[in-house]
Scaffold this motif. Structure first.
Motif, PDB file in Angstrom:
ATOM      1  N   VAL A   1      -3.714   4.055   5.191  1.00 36.16           N
ATOM      2  CA  VAL A   1      -4.444   4.082   6.460  1.00 36.16           C
ATOM      3  C   VAL A   1      -5.231   2.794   6.675  1.00 36.16           C
ATOM      4  O   VAL A   1      -5.165   2.180   7.756  1.00 36.16           O
ATOM      5  CB  VAL A   1      -5.374   5.310   6.506  1.00 36.16           C
ATOM      6  CG1 VAL A   1      -6.205   5.284   7.794  1.00 36.16           C
ATOM      7  CG2 VAL A   1      -4.569   6.595   6.426  1.00 36.16           C
ATOM      8  N   LEU A   2      -5.988   2.366   5.652  1.00 32.97           N
ATOM      9  CA  LEU A   2      -6.796   1.154   5.792  1.00 32.97           C
ATOM     10  C   LEU A   2      -5.941  -0.088   6.070  1.00 32.97           C
ATOM     11  O   LEU A   2      -6.235  -0.837   7.017  1.00 32.97           O
ATOM     12  CB  LEU A   2      -7.668   0.957   4.554  1.00 32.97           C
ATOM     13  CG  LEU A   2      -8.540  -0.308   4.548  1.00 32.97           C
ATOM     14  CD1 LEU A   2      -9.504  -0.295   5.727  1.00 32.97           C
ATOM     15  CD2 LEU A   2      -9.311  -0.433   3.236  1.00 32.97           C
ATOM     16  N   PRO A   3      -4.874  -0.365   5.286  1.00 37.52           N
ATOM     17  CA  PRO A   3      -4.037  -1.526   5.630  1.00 37.52           C
ATOM     18  C   PRO A   3      -3.396  -1.429   7.013  1.00 37.52           C
ATOM     19  O   PRO A   3      -3.221  -2.450   7.691  1.00 37.52           O
ATOM     20  CB  PRO A   3      -2.971  -1.524   4.528  1.00 37.52           C
ATOM     21  CG  PRO A   3      -3.602  -0.819   3.385  1.00 37.52           C
ATOM     22  CD  PRO A   3      -4.471   0.233   4.003  1.00 37.52           C
ATOM     23  N   ALA A   4      -3.052  -0.200   7.447  1.00 34.74           N
ATOM     24  CA  ALA A   4      -2.474  -0.042   8.784  1.00 34.74           C
ATOM     25  C   ALA A   4      -3.504  -0.398   9.860  1.00 34.74           C
ATOM     26  O   ALA A   4      -3.171  -1.062  10.861  1.00 34.74           O
ATOM     27  CB  ALA A   4      -1.975   1.387   8.967  1.00 34.74           C
ATOM     28  N   LEU A   5      -4.742   0.032   9.674  1.00 37.59           N
ATOM     29  CA  LEU A   5      -5.795  -0.325  10.624  1.00 37.59           C
ATOM     30  C   LEU A   5      -6.038  -1.838  10.636  1.00 37.59           C
ATOM     31  O   LEU A   5      -6.235  -2.435  11.707  1.00 37.59           O
ATOM     32  CB  LEU A   5      -7.088   0.417  10.277  1.00 37.59           C
ATOM     33  CG  LEU A   5      -7.068   1.943  10.455  1.00 37.59           C
ATOM     34  CD1 LEU A   5      -8.377   2.546   9.957  1.00 37.59           C
ATOM     35  CD2 LEU A   5      -6.832   2.318  11.908  1.00 37.59           C
ATOM     36  N   VAL A   6      -6.012  -2.436   9.448  1.00 36.52           N
ATOM     37  CA  VAL A   6      -6.198  -3.892   9.364  1.00 36.52           C
ATOM     38  C   VAL A   6      -5.034  -4.615  10.035  1.00 36.52           C
ATOM     39  O   VAL A   6      -5.223  -5.654  10.693  1.00 36.52           O
ATOM     40  CB  VAL A   6      -6.339  -4.316   7.887  1.00 36.52           C
ATOM     41  CG1 VAL A   6      -6.365  -5.833   7.771  1.00 36.52           C
ATOM     42  CG2 VAL A   6      -7.608  -3.725   7.294  1.00 36.52           C
ATOM     43  N   LEU A   7      -3.814  -4.084   9.902  1.00 28.57           N
ATOM     44  CA  LEU A   7      -2.655  -4.681  10.563  1.00 28.57           C
ATOM     45  C   LEU A   7      -2.849  -4.671  12.085  1.00 28.57           C
ATOM     46  O   LEU A   7      -2.581  -5.670  12.765  1.00 28.57           O
ATOM     47  CB  LEU A   7      -1.386  -3.927  10.178  1.00 28.57           C
ATOM     48  CG  LEU A   7      -0.089  -4.399  10.835  1.00 28.57           C
ATOM     49  CD1 LEU A   7       0.235  -5.837  10.450  1.00 28.57           C
ATOM     50  CD2 LEU A   7       1.070  -3.475  10.462  1.00 28.57           C
TER      51      LEU A   7
ATOM     52  N   LEU B   1      -4.193   7.919  -0.016  1.00 30.66           N
ATOM     53  CA  LEU B   1      -3.565   7.701   1.290  1.00 30.66           C
ATOM     54  C   LEU B   1      -4.472   6.882   2.199  1.00 30.66           C
ATOM     55  O   LEU B   1      -4.011   5.948   2.885  1.00 30.66           O
ATOM     56  CB  LEU B   1      -3.240   9.050   1.933  1.00 30.66           C
ATOM     57  CG  LEU B   1      -2.612   9.013   3.333  1.00 30.66           C
ATOM     58  CD1 LEU B   1      -1.236   8.373   3.272  1.00 30.66           C
ATOM     59  CD2 LEU B   1      -2.528  10.421   3.916  1.00 30.66           C
ATOM     60  N   ALA B   2      -5.750   7.205   2.201  1.00 31.95           N
ATOM     61  CA  ALA B   2      -6.690   6.480   3.061  1.00 31.95           C
ATOM     62  C   ALA B   2      -6.836   5.030   2.622  1.00 31.95           C
ATOM     63  O   ALA B   2      -6.867   4.106   3.458  1.00 31.95           O
ATOM     64  CB  ALA B   2      -8.048   7.183   3.047  1.00 31.95           C
ATOM     65  N   LEU B   3      -6.915   4.806   1.305  1.00 29.69           N
ATOM     66  CA  LEU B   3      -7.146   3.459   0.787  1.00 29.69           C
ATOM     67  C   LEU B   3      -5.896   2.591   0.853  1.00 29.69           C
ATOM     68  O   LEU B   3      -5.971   1.408   1.206  1.00 29.69           O
ATOM     69  CB  LEU B   3      -7.646   3.547  -0.661  1.00 29.69           C
ATOM     70  CG  LEU B   3      -7.976   2.225  -1.361  1.00 29.69           C
ATOM     71  CD1 LEU B   3      -9.123   1.519  -0.658  1.00 29.69           C
ATOM     72  CD2 LEU B   3      -8.325   2.461  -2.824  1.00 29.69           C
TER      73      LEU B   3
ATOM     74  N   GLY C   1       0.818  -1.212   0.000  1.00 29.51           N
ATOM     75  CA  GLY C   1       0.000   0.000   0.000  1.00 29.51           C
ATOM     76  C   GLY C   1       0.848   1.257   0.000  1.00 29.51           C
ATOM     77  O   GLY C   1       0.537   2.232  -0.702  1.00 29.51           O
ATOM     78  N   ILE C   2       1.933   1.258   0.771  1.00 31.23           N
ATOM     79  CA  ILE C   2       2.841   2.407   0.775  1.00 31.23           C
ATOM     80  C   ILE C   2       3.469   2.591  -0.605  1.00 31.23           C
ATOM     81  O   ILE C   2       3.589   3.718  -1.110  1.00 31.23           O
ATOM     82  CB  ILE C   2       3.922   2.223   1.859  1.00 31.23           C
ATOM     83  CG1 ILE C   2       3.282   2.271   3.251  1.00 31.23           C
ATOM     84  CG2 ILE C   2       5.005   3.291   1.736  1.00 31.23           C
ATOM     85  CD1 ILE C   2       4.231   1.934   4.369  1.00 31.23           C
TER      86      ILE C   2
END
Length: 347
Positions: free
Chosen positions: A100-106, A95-97, A71-72
């Motif tokens: 941010v989203l993969p970081a929250l899922v992590l 940035l959100a998709l 994602g990054i």
């Protein structure tokens, strides 16, 4: 061979064929929209299955970290493309998709692995992780090559398959894993016994096919995908964002692959490279469907599953050979029926 054994073989073939049907439909969808022969479809199967199995055993799957890293990289691609004319709304959405989203899922994955979350939570997390990987894969590997030839896209797909398979070995190791069943109920019909997992395979497959039919027939995004599949240039001329169509196609393909893996992993032990062979059988069904026909692909997948089941009974050592030999008469017939290509005359 008697009637009971024949019914058992047909039941097993239909169960496998339902999985191949999902994968074949995903391959047809991606090829129709993006012209990509999605060889990494098997890795989506493996990642979904082994991510679910790892979470169920309380282990942290490396795929969640891969989703953040990819994602990054995808966001960096978007940032580089927009360097001359910054569209802040698009960058914020990217940035959100992608980050941010993969970081929250992590973070949610760390929590689920530590507390041994319920199966439903693990299924959702596995689907979201693989979906994020599929979206980033399209942005990094295929979107920059969208206007190149099918051969270049095929080479890129092979490279992605090899890279993802190597990462699968790194994340999950060489040992196979199995996951818990989604349903514990069972039912009997005469001599046949339908397990809860088998019923889940049938029900989810039918629901997904009906859902795709409704999506393509009733929603605006589904009609945009159909228009892109028919004529990519024409779709762009009427204002359809073909890039978004490609993202949706890869998103659906990754979710279908992950879901197929989650349905398979309670039935059989899966290894880091098992998904490639499963994906190839879905590819056979897609080839029989001409990479354009969804109903024919689904019927062909059921045929492949039943032939594989009977081959394992009569000649188990050669069942893979028999299944893959189905391609020979199909390709021969298509070559005979295809109109002859006239080469351009050169001075």
């Amino acid at each position: 061979m008697n009637t009971t054994i024949m019914l058992f073989l047909i039941q097993d073939g239909i169960t496998n064929g339902a999985i191949y049907a999902l994968l074949g439909l995903a391959l047809v969808l991606v090829f129709a929209v993006t012209r990509v022969i999605l060889i990494p479809q098997g890795e989506f199967v493996t990642y979904g299955a082994l991510t679910y199995a790892s979470l169920s055993s309380g282990q942290m799957p490396g795929t969640a970290k891969l989703a953040v890293a990819m994602g990054i990289a995808a966001f960096a691609f978007d940032l580089y493309v927009a360097r001359k004319a910054l569209h802040w709304q698009r960058l914020v959405r990217s940035l959100a998709l992608n980050v941010v989203l993969p970081a929250l899922v992590l973070g949610a994955t760390y929590w689920a692995a530590s507390v041994r979350a319920p199966a439903g939570v693990n299924v959702v997390l596995s689907l979201v992780i693989v979906a994020a990987i599929g979206l980033s894969l399209y942005r990094i590997a295929f979107q920059p090559l969208a206007h190149t030839s099918v051969l270049v896209l095929l080479i890129a797909a092979v490279g992605c398959h090899l890279a993802l398979q190597g990462l699968g070995l790194l994340f999950f190791g060489a040992e196979g894993q199995r996951g818990p069943t989604l349903l514990d109920a069972s039912a009997t019909l005469g001599p046949l016994r339908f397990t809860g997992q088998g019923l889940a395979v049938y029900g989810i497959t039918v629901a997904f096919i009906v859902g795709l039919w409704l999506f393509f027939g009733l929603t605006l995004y589904g009609k945009a995908l159909r228009a892109t599949a028919v004529n990519r240039l024409g779709a762009r001329l009427v204002g359809i964002r073909t890039t978004l169509s490609g993202q949706i196609a890869f998103l659906l393909a990754s979710v279908i692959g992950a879901l197929s893996g989650i349905l398979i992993v309670p039935i059989t032990t899966l290894y880091y490279d098992t998904g490639f062979l499963i994906g190839l059988k879905g590819f056979i069904a897609a080839i029989i469907g001409g990479l354009i026909s969804y109903p024919l692909t689904a019927i062909a997948a059921l045929m492949v599953g039943i032939i594989e089941s009977f081959s394992s009974f009569y000649a188990s050592n050669f069942k893979e050979v028999i299944v893959f030999m189905l391609l020979v008469p199909i390709l021969l017939l298509r070559s005979l029926l295809a109109p002859a290509a006239v080469e351009d005359e050169k001075d």
